[in-house]
Design a protein around this motif. Sequence first.
Motif, short mmCIF file in Angstrom:
data_model
loop_
_atom_site.label_atom_id
_atom_site.label_comp_id
_atom_site.label_asym_id
_atom_site.label_seq_id
_atom_site.Cartn_x
_atom_site.Cartn_y
_atom_site.Cartn_z
N ARG A 41 -12.45 -52.07 -0.75
CA ARG A 41 -12.80 -50.66 -0.57
C ARG A 41 -14.24 -50.48 -0.08
NH1 ARG A 41 -10.09 -47.57 -5.79
NH2 ARG A 41 -7.90 -48.16 -5.36
N ASN A 42 -15.11 -51.34 -0.53
CA ASN A 42 -16.50 -51.23 -0.08
C ASN A 42 -16.63 -51.46 1.42
OD1 ASN A 42 -17.39 -50.71 -2.69
ND2 ASN A 42 -17.69 -52.90 -3.14
N MET A 43 -15.87 -52.44 1.90
CA MET A 43 -15.91 -52.72 3.33
C MET A 43 -15.33 -51.55 4.13
SD MET A 43 -14.15 -55.87 5.39
CE MET A 43 -15.03 -57.07 4.39
N ILE A 44 -14.19 -51.00 3.67
CA ILE A 44 -13.56 -49.87 4.36
C ILE A 44 -14.49 -48.65 4.33
CG2 ILE A 44 -11.58 -48.33 4.41
CD1 ILE A 44 -10.98 -51.18 5.23
N HIS A 45 -15.10 -48.40 3.18
CA HIS A 45 -15.99 -47.25 3.06
C HIS A 45 -17.22 -47.41 3.96
CE1 HIS A 45 -18.00 -43.82 1.26
NE2 HIS A 45 -19.07 -44.58 1.07
N ALA A 46 -17.74 -48.66 4.03
CA ALA A 46 -18.90 -48.91 4.89
C ALA A 46 -18.55 -48.65 6.35
CB ALA A 46 -19.40 -50.33 4.69
N ALA A 47 -17.35 -49.10 6.77
CA ALA A 47 -16.93 -48.85 8.14
C ALA A 47 -16.78 -47.36 8.41
CB ALA A 47 -15.61 -49.58 8.42
N TYR A 48 -16.17 -46.66 7.44
CA TYR A 48 -15.99 -45.21 7.62
C TYR A 48 -17.33 -44.49 7.62
CZ TYR A 48 -14.37 -40.45 6.78
OH TYR A 48 -14.14 -39.11 6.88
N GLN A 49 -18.24 -44.91 6.76
CA GLN A 49 -19.55 -44.27 6.69
C GLN A 49 -20.35 -44.51 7.97
OE1 GLN A 49 -20.39 -42.26 4.16
NE2 GLN A 49 -22.19 -41.69 5.40
N SER A 50 -20.19 -45.68 8.58
CA SER A 50 -20.89 -45.94 9.85
C SER A 50 -20.41 -44.98 10.93
CB SER A 50 -20.68 -47.39 10.27
OG SER A 50 -19.31 -47.63 10.58
N ALA A 51 -19.08 -44.69 10.93
CA ALA A 51 -18.56 -43.72 11.90
C ALA A 51 -19.12 -42.32 11.63
CB ALA A 51 -17.04 -43.71 11.86
N ILE A 52 -19.20 -41.95 10.34
CA ILE A 52 -19.76 -40.64 9.98
C ILE A 52 -21.22 -40.54 10.42
CG2 ILE A 52 -20.38 -39.15 8.05
CD1 ILE A 52 -17.45 -39.11 8.65
N ASN A 53 -21.98 -41.61 10.16
CA ASN A 53 -23.39 -41.60 10.54
C ASN A 53 -23.56 -41.48 12.05
OD1 ASN A 53 -24.06 -41.87 7.84
ND2 ASN A 53 -24.30 -44.09 7.96
N LEU A 54 -22.73 -42.22 12.79
CA LEU A 54 -22.80 -42.13 14.25
C LEU A 54 -22.48 -40.72 14.73
CD1 LEU A 54 -23.16 -43.47 17.00
CD2 LEU A 54 -20.75 -44.17 16.90
N LYS A 55 -21.47 -40.11 14.11
CA LYS A 55 -21.12 -38.73 14.49
C LYS A 55 -22.27 -37.78 14.20
CE LYS A 55 -18.66 -36.20 11.78
NZ LYS A 55 -17.58 -35.63 10.97
N ASP A 56 -22.93 -37.94 13.05
CA ASP A 56 -24.05 -37.05 12.70
C ASP A 56 -25.20 -37.22 13.68
OD1 ASP A 56 -22.63 -36.08 10.57
OD2 ASP A 56 -23.54 -37.43 9.09
N VAL A 57 -25.47 -38.48 14.07
CA VAL A 57 -26.56 -38.72 15.01
C VAL A 57 -26.26 -38.07 16.36
CG1 VAL A 57 -27.76 -40.51 16.33
CG2 VAL A 57 -27.33 -40.83 13.88
N VAL A 58 -25.01 -38.21 16.82
CA VAL A 58 -24.63 -37.61 18.11
C VAL A 58 -24.71 -36.10 18.04
CG1 VAL A 58 -22.75 -37.34 19.76
CG2 VAL A 58 -23.21 -39.58 18.77
N LYS A 59 -24.21 -35.51 16.93
CA LYS A 59 -24.26 -34.06 16.78
C LYS A 59 -25.70 -33.56 16.74
CE LYS A 59 -21.48 -32.01 13.94
NZ LYS A 59 -20.72 -31.68 12.71
N LEU A 60 -26.56 -34.29 16.03
CA LEU A 60 -27.96 -33.88 15.94
C LEU A 60 -28.62 -33.94 17.32
CD1 LEU A 60 -30.44 -33.09 14.27
CD2 LEU A 60 -30.86 -35.53 13.90
#
Length: 603
Positions: free
Chosen positions: A336-355
């Motif tokens: 779960r930690n690995m899956i969450h880290a992958a999902y969080q990286s996508a969220i962070n990338l989306k936030d950076v692009v939106k910003l």
Amino acid sequence: MAALTKAQSEPNLAALEDELTCSICLCIFSVPVTVPCGHNFCASCLELTWANQVRDFSCPQCRATFAGRPQLRKNTVLCRVVEQLQGCGAGDRKEDDEREEEEQEAAAPIYCDSCLQAAATQTCLTCMASFCPEHLRPHHDSPAFRDHQLCPPVRDLQQRKCPQHNKLFEFFCSQHSCCICSLCLLNHKLCHTSPLQQAKDKAESALKKRLAELHNQSEKSVQAMNSVKTVQSQVAATAARKRDLLRAEFLEIKALIEEKENQTLKVVMEEEKRVCNKFDYIYKILGSKKNEIQSLRDQIEMALTEGDDVLFLKRAAALQRTSIKEAFVPVIEMDRNMIHAAYQSAINLKDVVKLAMNVSVDRRTDAKPPPGKMKPPSVPAPNKPVAKKKLAADCEYGRTSSSPNHGLNEQKCVDLYYLPLVPVSADAANVTLDFNTAHNKVALSERYTKMSVSDTLLNYNHHPQRFTDCPQVLGFQCFKRGIHYWEVELQQNNFCSIGICYGSMERQGLDSRLGRNSSSWCIEWLNSKISAWHNDAEKSLPNTKATKIGVLLHCDGGFVLFLTVEEKLNLIYKFKAQFTEAVYPAFWLFSSGTVLSLCQMKP
């Protein structure tokens, strides 16, 4: 005289026609409209210019920018002037037709005044008559006509005679622009007169000079047209190159995002494969266990059919000694930690692009001063240290950094930290003052960056946005989104207020005072007393000595900070508000000794 009057009026009409020419189509106005900066254009030309724009509307002539698309209204005064000018043009066409008729008449032959049949070859200015060769012979043969002045045939001899003295015109008065006879010289003795031939030579020389000037102007116009076409072609080529570069950049961005997507999906897929392989192995073990149990059942069933007691007991004893372990299924889960880290990286990338997209979209060019342009803020390279001004998250308690002052006014951007946000950059705004809002006692100078109180009324023209009761003035720029920073220097006295307000704030009455309504926020200096004002509520603040004040406006975050900009950045006060309208810098000067200056941020 009519020709003389027309010659005098033609330059005025030409100048008027130049003033009534649209700077876009270079033709006489057609349905002229006026933009807020005061320039006029054809309605169709302006609509075509702004057809593909959704924001950043600007005047095609002076490049002044407007907050939104201006409401275009027909300029009725200009319409009437254009109609009158076009009417004059119709009169000119009529005069041209009359001139053509006169030229046709002039082309007709001149007949002899004696026989009225043969064409005249010469005119005697002494006899005031035209003669054919036959009747002209006495002028050549007789000594009595020797002193007569002959010239080529003249059609209307009466035009060459003075109507007052019935004598030939011999001189020209340049002051009155008319031909005169020898007797008229007595009335023109104070004027500058010259013989007709000399005046003709002078006028001919002036017209040739004028013709040369017009030729040069025509060549310059052609060169200017060619230059415009060349610049237009260069702009089109530059725009095409920029489009290609943008497409290449966005293709690269898409490729990087797709690569990141594939890497993230690969992590999840590999984890899924690992877990599924474990399940396949367990499933195979359980299958073997099932076959082993089924074999033991078959042996027991066969033993139960045995009729011989001895053999049955042997088989039963052997079967009873055979033991089979219970089926065991271990707990198998994905990491779960690995899956969450992958999902969080996508969220962070989306936030950076939106910003990044919000920063690029929300920057308004109308927040820039008209005199110059500022370069866009530079984005620091990855892992490159950047000097930052750190402000504490809870600004109400006054915790600030000790960064030096020069970082604020020598950089285009002010980099800041806030607790609920990632590091962001504030636009360093070069604020200028709006003359149309200045009270009649507020004097503006130094290109609308310095304000003071005049001892006498300045008699500004009436404007609906002008303050009438308090000596206040607003900034020309407005801010609706993003983060913006500007500085104000207190040059003399401390009887003033510095703040922000909505553009809809009242301009007259008690509600027009800064901080005394719900549409404005300000910090007020009353000698040694400092107060924060909003919605007519005052909050006393600790006394701080400052000669330069920084204002940091966060439109999206819903707050505005007032800072002292000295060797250290110290917070004066923070207002929290949900800004529902565009916000303008605002200033209130109480006494005649107060002088405020807007600091120009260096790129």
